[in-house]
Design a protein around this motif. Sequence first.
Motif, PDB file in Angstrom:
ATOM      1  N   ASN A 202       1.669  12.585  10.657  1.00 18.46           N
ATOM      2  CA  ASN A 202       0.211  12.437  10.551  1.00 18.46           C
ATOM      3  C   ASN A 202      -0.305  12.596   9.130  1.00 18.46           C
ATOM      4  O   ASN A 202      -1.346  13.211   8.894  1.00 18.46           O
ATOM      5  CB  ASN A 202      -0.502  13.420  11.480  1.00 18.46           C
ATOM      6  N   GLU A 203       0.449  12.069   8.162  1.00 21.71           N
ATOM      7  CA  GLU A 203       0.097  12.081   6.746  1.00 21.71           C
ATOM      8  C   GLU A 203      -0.050  13.476   6.155  1.00 21.71           C
ATOM      9  O   GLU A 203      -0.640  13.654   5.105  1.00 21.71           O
ATOM     10  CB  GLU A 203      -1.155  11.238   6.482  1.00 21.71           C
TER      11      GLU A 203
ATOM     12  N   THR B 292      15.941  18.577   4.904  1.00 19.16           N
ATOM     13  CA  THR B 292      14.677  18.197   4.280  1.00 19.16           C
ATOM     14  C   THR B 292      14.741  16.700   4.012  1.00 19.16           C
ATOM     15  O   THR B 292      15.760  16.201   3.542  1.00 19.16           O
ATOM     16  CB  THR B 292      14.459  18.935   2.946  1.00 19.16           C
ATOM     17  N   ILE B 293      13.648  16.008   4.317  1.00 19.38           N
ATOM     18  CA  ILE B 293      13.578  14.576   4.035  1.00 19.38           C
ATOM     19  C   ILE B 293      12.128  14.220   3.737  1.00 19.38           C
ATOM     20  O   ILE B 293      11.205  14.784   4.336  1.00 19.38           O
ATOM     21  CB  ILE B 293      14.132  13.742   5.218  1.00 19.38           C
ATOM     22  N   THR B 294      11.916  13.311   2.799  1.00 20.70           N
ATOM     23  CA  THR B 294      10.573  12.824   2.488  1.00 20.70           C
ATOM     24  C   THR B 294      10.446  11.415   3.043  1.00 20.70           C
ATOM     25  O   THR B 294      11.297  10.557   2.783  1.00 20.70           O
ATOM     26  CB  THR B 294      10.313  12.851   0.975  1.00 20.70           C
ATOM     27  N   VAL B 295       9.386  11.190   3.826  1.00 23.21           N
ATOM     28  CA  VAL B 295       9.194   9.928   4.546  1.00 23.21           C
ATOM     29  C   VAL B 295       7.769   9.432   4.334  1.00 23.21           C
ATOM     30  O   VAL B 295       6.885  10.209   3.955  1.00 23.21           O
ATOM     31  CB  VAL B 295       9.451  10.125   6.060  1.00 23.21           C
ATOM     32  N   PRO B 296       7.510   8.134   4.591  1.00 22.38           N
ATOM     33  CA  PRO B 296       6.119   7.674   4.621  1.00 22.38           C
ATOM     34  C   PRO B 296       5.386   8.408   5.747  1.00 22.38           C
ATOM     35  O   PRO B 296       5.810   8.374   6.899  1.00 22.38           O
ATOM     36  CB  PRO B 296       6.241   6.175   4.923  1.00 22.38           C
ATOM     37  N   GLY B 297       4.290   9.086   5.421  1.00 26.51           N
ATOM     38  CA  GLY B 297       3.614   9.954   6.369  1.00 26.51           C
ATOM     39  C   GLY B 297       2.755   9.269   7.395  1.00 26.51           C
ATOM     40  O   GLY B 297       2.252   9.914   8.317  1.00 26.51           O
ATOM     41  N   ASP B 298       2.568   7.945   7.263  1.00 24.59           N
ATOM     42  CA  ASP B 298       1.692   7.246   8.208  1.00 24.59           C
ATOM     43  C   ASP B 298       2.453   6.588   9.359  1.00 24.59           C
ATOM     44  O   ASP B 298       1.875   5.840  10.132  1.00 24.59           O
ATOM     45  CB  ASP B 298       0.852   6.202   7.469  1.00 24.59           C
ATOM     46  N   LEU B 299       3.740   6.888   9.493  1.00 22.21           N
ATOM     47  CA  LEU B 299       4.541   6.311  10.574  1.00 22.21           C
ATOM     48  C   LEU B 299       4.900   7.377  11.602  1.00 22.21           C
ATOM     49  O   LEU B 299       4.886   8.568  11.312  1.00 22.21           O
ATOM     50  CB  LEU B 299       5.833   5.697  10.008  1.00 22.21           C
TER      51      LEU B 299
ATOM     52  N   ASP C 115       0.842  -1.185   0.000  1.00 25.93           N
ATOM     53  CA  ASP C 115       0.000   0.000   0.000  1.00 25.93           C
ATOM     54  C   ASP C 115       0.881   1.239   0.000  1.00 25.93           C
ATOM     55  O   ASP C 115       1.902   1.279   0.689  1.00 25.93           O
ATOM     56  CB  ASP C 115      -0.897   0.025   1.245  1.00 25.93           C
ATOM     57  N   TYR C 116       0.463   2.228  -0.759  1.00 27.58           N
ATOM     58  CA  TYR C 116       1.171   3.492  -0.758  1.00 27.58           C
ATOM     59  C   TYR C 116       0.812   4.277   0.492  1.00 27.58           C
ATOM     60  O   TYR C 116      -0.264   4.140   1.044  1.00 27.58           O
ATOM     61  CB  TYR C 116       0.793   4.336  -1.990  1.00 27.58           C
ATOM     62  N   SER C 117       1.739   5.106   0.912  1.00 24.60           N
ATOM     63  CA  SER C 117       1.522   6.012   2.026  1.00 24.60           C
ATOM     64  C   SER C 117       1.583   7.430   1.480  1.00 24.60           C
ATOM     65  O   SER C 117       2.254   7.689   0.488  1.00 24.60           O
ATOM     66  CB  SER C 117       2.619   5.808   3.068  1.00 24.60           C
ATOM     67  N   ILE C 118       0.902   8.339   2.147  1.00 27.64           N
ATOM     68  CA  ILE C 118       1.057   9.746   1.810  1.00 27.64           C
ATOM     69  C   ILE C 118       2.513  10.115   2.076  1.00 27.64           C
ATOM     70  O   ILE C 118       3.056   9.800   3.127  1.00 27.64           O
ATOM     71  CB  ILE C 118       0.129  10.630   2.672  1.00 27.64           C
ATOM     72  N   ALA C 119       3.158  10.754   1.128  1.00 29.10           N
ATOM     73  CA  ALA C 119       4.541  11.199   1.325  1.00 29.10           C
ATOM     74  C   ALA C 119       4.523  12.482   2.146  1.00 29.10           C
ATOM     75  O   ALA C 119       3.809  13.430   1.822  1.00 29.10           O
ATOM     76  CB  ALA C 119       5.217  11.437  -0.016  1.00 29.10           C
ATOM     77  N   SER C 120       5.290  12.493   3.209  1.00 25.66           N
ATOM     78  CA  SER C 120       5.409  13.676   4.055  1.00 25.66           C
ATOM     79  C   SER C 120       6.825  14.216   3.948  1.00 25.66           C
ATOM     80  O   SER C 120       7.790  13.485   4.176  1.00 25.66           O
ATOM     81  CB  SER C 120       5.106  13.339   5.515  1.00 25.66           C
ATOM     82  N   THR C 121       6.936  15.480   3.635  1.00 28.46           N
ATOM     83  CA  THR C 121       8.240  16.141   3.589  1.00 28.46           C
ATOM     84  C   THR C 121       8.433  16.867   4.913  1.00 28.46           C
ATOM     85  O   THR C 121       7.637  17.723   5.284  1.00 28.46           O
ATOM     86  CB  THR C 121       8.324  17.124   2.413  1.00 28.46           C
ATOM     87  N   ILE C 122       9.495  16.481   5.624  1.00 31.44           N
ATOM     88  CA  ILE C 122       9.805  17.068   6.930  1.00 31.44           C
ATOM     89  C   ILE C 122      10.996  17.994   6.765  1.00 31.44           C
ATOM     90  O   ILE C 122      12.015  17.610   6.185  1.00 31.44           O
ATOM     91  CB  ILE C 122      10.111  15.975   7.966  1.00 31.44           C
ATOM     92  N   THR C 123      10.845  19.213   7.261  1.00 27.92           N
ATOM     93  CA  THR C 123      11.934  20.189   7.203  1.00 27.92           C
ATOM     94  C   THR C 123      12.208  20.713   8.607  1.00 27.92           C
ATOM     95  O   THR C 123      11.367  20.621   9.499  1.00 27.92           O
ATOM     96  CB  THR C 123      11.585  21.370   6.286  1.00 27.92           C
ATOM     97  N   GLY C 124      13.383  21.267   8.779  1.00 25.77           N
ATOM     98  CA  GLY C 124      13.745  21.859  10.056  1.00 25.77           C
ATOM     99  C   GLY C 124      15.135  22.444   9.979  1.00 25.77           C
ATOM    100  O   GLY C 124      15.816  22.353   8.951  1.00 25.77           O
ATOM    101  N   GLN C 125      15.554  23.051  11.066  1.00 24.39           N
ATOM    102  CA  GLN C 125      16.892  23.609  11.163  1.00 24.39           C
ATOM    103  C   GLN C 125      17.482  23.209  12.503  1.00 24.39           C
ATOM    104  O   GLN C 125      16.867  23.424  13.546  1.00 24.39           O
ATOM    105  CB  GLN C 125      16.867  25.132  11.037  1.00 24.39           C
TER     106      GLN C 125
END
Length: 195
Positions: free
Chosen positions: A107-108, A78-85, A19-29
């Motif tokens: 949270n997707e 910046t990193i793109t991760v499965p958003g449902d984890l 199953d595909y997951s919503i891709a979540s892009t996480i950013t920060g400093q």
Amino acid sequence: YYLYTSFTIDDEDLSLDLDYSIASTITGQILAYTNEFDDNWTQKDIDANTTAASILDVIFVSGDVVLTTTTDNDGNFTITVPGDLSYVLKAVTTANTYGVGLAVEPNEASETDLGGIYLSRLNSVSGLLTVNSTNSTWNAQNYNGLTPTIVATDANGIDWEAEVTNSGTFTFNLASGVYDFRGSEVEYSIENVDN
């Protein structure tokens, strides 16, 4: 969308439903204070005493899923991760003198900005694994080379691990705070001895 899974190939055919997951892009400093933080600082003081943590590895862990990225010269990542984890973000300087651990829940959401994340000064914490409460020293040779892992859990529920040496010693580099220590292998019945 993000498709991620892991599996083991044995000596038989394999059939997978993914199953595909919503891709979540996480950013920060990731930042660090150049002087010890003072509660009376103004924003101007904070800015004057802050530096970017450049070229620092940032690790996102969710169970067996481990994803990494690196900060740029300004401490941004910046990193793109499965958003449902649910993830634990960890970053530690190469000298193990500063670090941070943080729970992250995308949270997707398609984008999650964590903002400024400050590293904390780390302190060396050492311990000794003994066979019993009378301090019989651990010797891995007596246990088929077994070297258990000790886990320190901080007030935010972030786990830090240290492997026990053959002679029973272990060392953590931890930020100031209150920690619960335990063995990661439940079957070995590792208990704290307070003295």
